[in-house]
Design an enzyme around this catalytic site. Structure first.
Site, PDB file in Angstrom:
ATOM      1  CG  ASP A 162      39.136  43.033  16.436  1.00  0.00           C
ATOM      2  OD1 ASP A 162      39.163  44.280  16.445  1.00  0.00           O
ATOM      3  OD2 ASP A 162      39.334  42.352  15.407  1.00  0.00           O
ATOM      4  CD  GLU A 207      32.870  42.887  13.993  1.00  0.00           C
ATOM      5  OE1 GLU A 207      32.580  43.482  12.945  1.00  0.00           O
ATOM      6  OE2 GLU A 207      33.990  42.967  14.534  1.00  0.00           O
ATOM      7  CD  GLU A 231      43.970  43.162  16.105  1.00  0.00           C
ATOM      8  OE1 GLU A 231      44.296  44.350  15.908  1.00  0.00           O
ATOM      9  OE2 GLU A 231      44.770  42.201  15.973  1.00  0.00           O
ATOM     10  CG  HIS A 291      45.768  48.429   9.818  1.00  0.00           C
ATOM     11  ND1 HIS A 291      44.727  48.031   9.008  1.00  0.00           N
ATOM     12  CD2 HIS A 291      45.388  48.106  11.083  1.00  0.00           C
ATOM     13  CE1 HIS A 291      43.763  47.522   9.744  1.00  0.00           C
ATOM     14  NE2 HIS A 291      44.130  47.536  11.010  1.00  0.00           N
ATOM     15  NE  ARG A 336      49.889  46.395  17.611  1.00  0.00           N
ATOM     16  CZ  ARG A 336      48.671  46.871  17.854  1.00  0.00           C
ATOM     17  NH1 ARG A 336      47.614  46.199  17.437  1.00  0.00           N
ATOM     18  NH2 ARG A 336      48.497  48.007  18.492  1.00  0.00           N
ATOM     19  CG  HIS A 341      47.380  52.562   9.610  1.00  0.00           C
ATOM     20  ND1 HIS A 341      48.061  52.851  10.772  1.00  0.00           N
ATOM     21  CD2 HIS A 341      46.116  52.251   9.976  1.00  0.00           C
ATOM     22  CE1 HIS A 341      47.237  52.719  11.813  1.00  0.00           C
ATOM     23  NE2 HIS A 341      46.050  52.355  11.351  1.00  0.00           N
TER      24      HIS A 341
END
Length: 374
Positions: A97, A119, A133, A213, A215, A246
């Site tokens: 993604d 995937e 994603e 991490h 967004r 991260h």
């Protein structure tokens, strides 16, 4: 000979694509295989490539300071054109993604190569969660010719979107292939990072491993996450919370500001893949917003609390190997403390079957490509 190009750019992609690189590179398959990395993650990507002993044929080296989705997407499409013209692949394989996967699938579609999506079929059907994603996955599905779905649920999503079921193969997830190949090696690790971690742990310490991490958790989400971790540390002083933070400044600066002076919280740089597998094995509980960790941890018998409000991996929820806690401070604290102190619940969750595969996904993908070689 079928010419196949694998394209990836982030650490999670590299982990999940590396065992496929090894499988497709076996002489018995007869493929002309090349690997292209965008280096969307530079340092973390290189660590995985070194561990799996993979040397890219093309390295776009696109990571820039302060890079955003606009510049990254355009750079990938533009830069990949030269690779496609040089190699002229029959099939381009992308994973998951990421922006690297989405932009590479579009560039390959423009070029006229077939696209295979590893995937494939994961969905939340909420275009803002995870962002970007969820939309990346749906775009890749629209241009892909072959769809390698990790589960039957993912295949059902694709069929419901009118994708030809003959072009869908349920494979299991390649991350389990990678995990099974890696876990034996990592048990014997004795490097400086492992020694540092061991020096910060007593033999009987319960370890909570944290990664975060996404967004959509930036800002208020991370504020609540940090408050929750601080509360857990205060209520369970004998527990050690280890958080490889991260590198994104929006994550790193905030987390270090809020949690760096708490005695039983250890903040550190992101770990290499082998060191991370070692720490997953050592942990009792994992708190994460990572998709890959949701898939890996059940194979190691580790309960997972997922710091997201939605997940494109409902199989783990249905199997009971993960619990969604979002960024709700109270829920993160309550669920963590219950797992630490409720032995029967912990043992039940830790012993559940992993719904994401048996470590043979890559061989299934190679067989499918051979069957459709033409």
């Amino acid at each position: 000979m079928k010419k196949i190009l694998l394209v990836f750019g982030t650490r999670p992609e590299a982990i999940k694509m590396s065992p496929l690189c090894k499988e497709l590179g076996k002489p018995e398959h007869g493929f002309d295989l090349r690997v292209c990395v965008t280096a969307q993650h530079r340092k973390m990507l290189d660590q995985v490539l070194d561990f799996f002993d993979i040397e890219p044929d093309y390295d776009l080296d696109l990571m820039r300071s302060g890079q955003n989705l606009y510049t990254l997407t355009s750079l990938i499409i533009e830069s990949l054109e030269r690779v496609l013209q040089d190699f002229c692949p029959d099939l381009v394989l992308v994973h998951g993604d990421t922006t690297s996967a989405m932009a590479s699938s579009i560039a390959s579609f423009y070029f006229g190569a077939k696209v295979g999506h590893i995937e494939s079929g994961l969905r939340t059907y909420n275009k803002h969660s995870p962002f970007p994603e969820e939309v990346n996955r749906q775009i890749i599905s629209r241009v892909s010719d072959y769809h390698f779905a990790p589960t039957q649920n993912a295949k059902d999503n694709l069929i419901n979107e009118n994708i030809d079921k003959e072009q869908i193969l349920v494979t299991g997830n390649t991350v389990i292939d990678a995990l099974y190949q890696s876990v034996k090696k990592t048990k014997l690790l004795n490097n400086s990072i492992v020694k540092y971690l061991e020096s910060n742990l007593a033999n009987n310490d319960d370890v909570i491993l944290v990664t975060g991490h996404r967004r959509e958790n930036h800002g208020k989400g991370f504020e609540r996450i940090c408050l929750a971790l601080k509360e857990i540390a205060e209520k369970e002083p004998k527990v050690k919370i280890i958080y490889p933070v991260h590198l994104n400044p929006k994550v790193k600066d905030y987390v270090y500001n809020k949690l760096s002076n708490i005695e039983n919280i250890l903040l550190m740089e992101p770990l290499s893949y082998p060191n991370f597998i070692w720490l997953m094995n050592r942990a009792k509980i994992i708190i994460t917003d990572s998709g890959g960790v949701q898939e890996e941890a059940p194979s190691l018998g580790k309960p997972v609390l997922v710091m997201r409000d939605t997940t494109e991996r409902p199989e783990a929820l249905e199997a009971g190997t993960v619990v969604l806690v979002g960024t709700n401070q109270k829920k993160i604290v309550t669920e963590t403390i219950d797992l630490l102190n409720n032995d029967s619940r912990y043992k039940e969750m830790a012993s559940l079957h992993n719904p994401y595969g048996d470590g043979k996904a890559c061989s299934r993908i190679a067989q499918f490509i051979n069957k459709n070689n033409g």
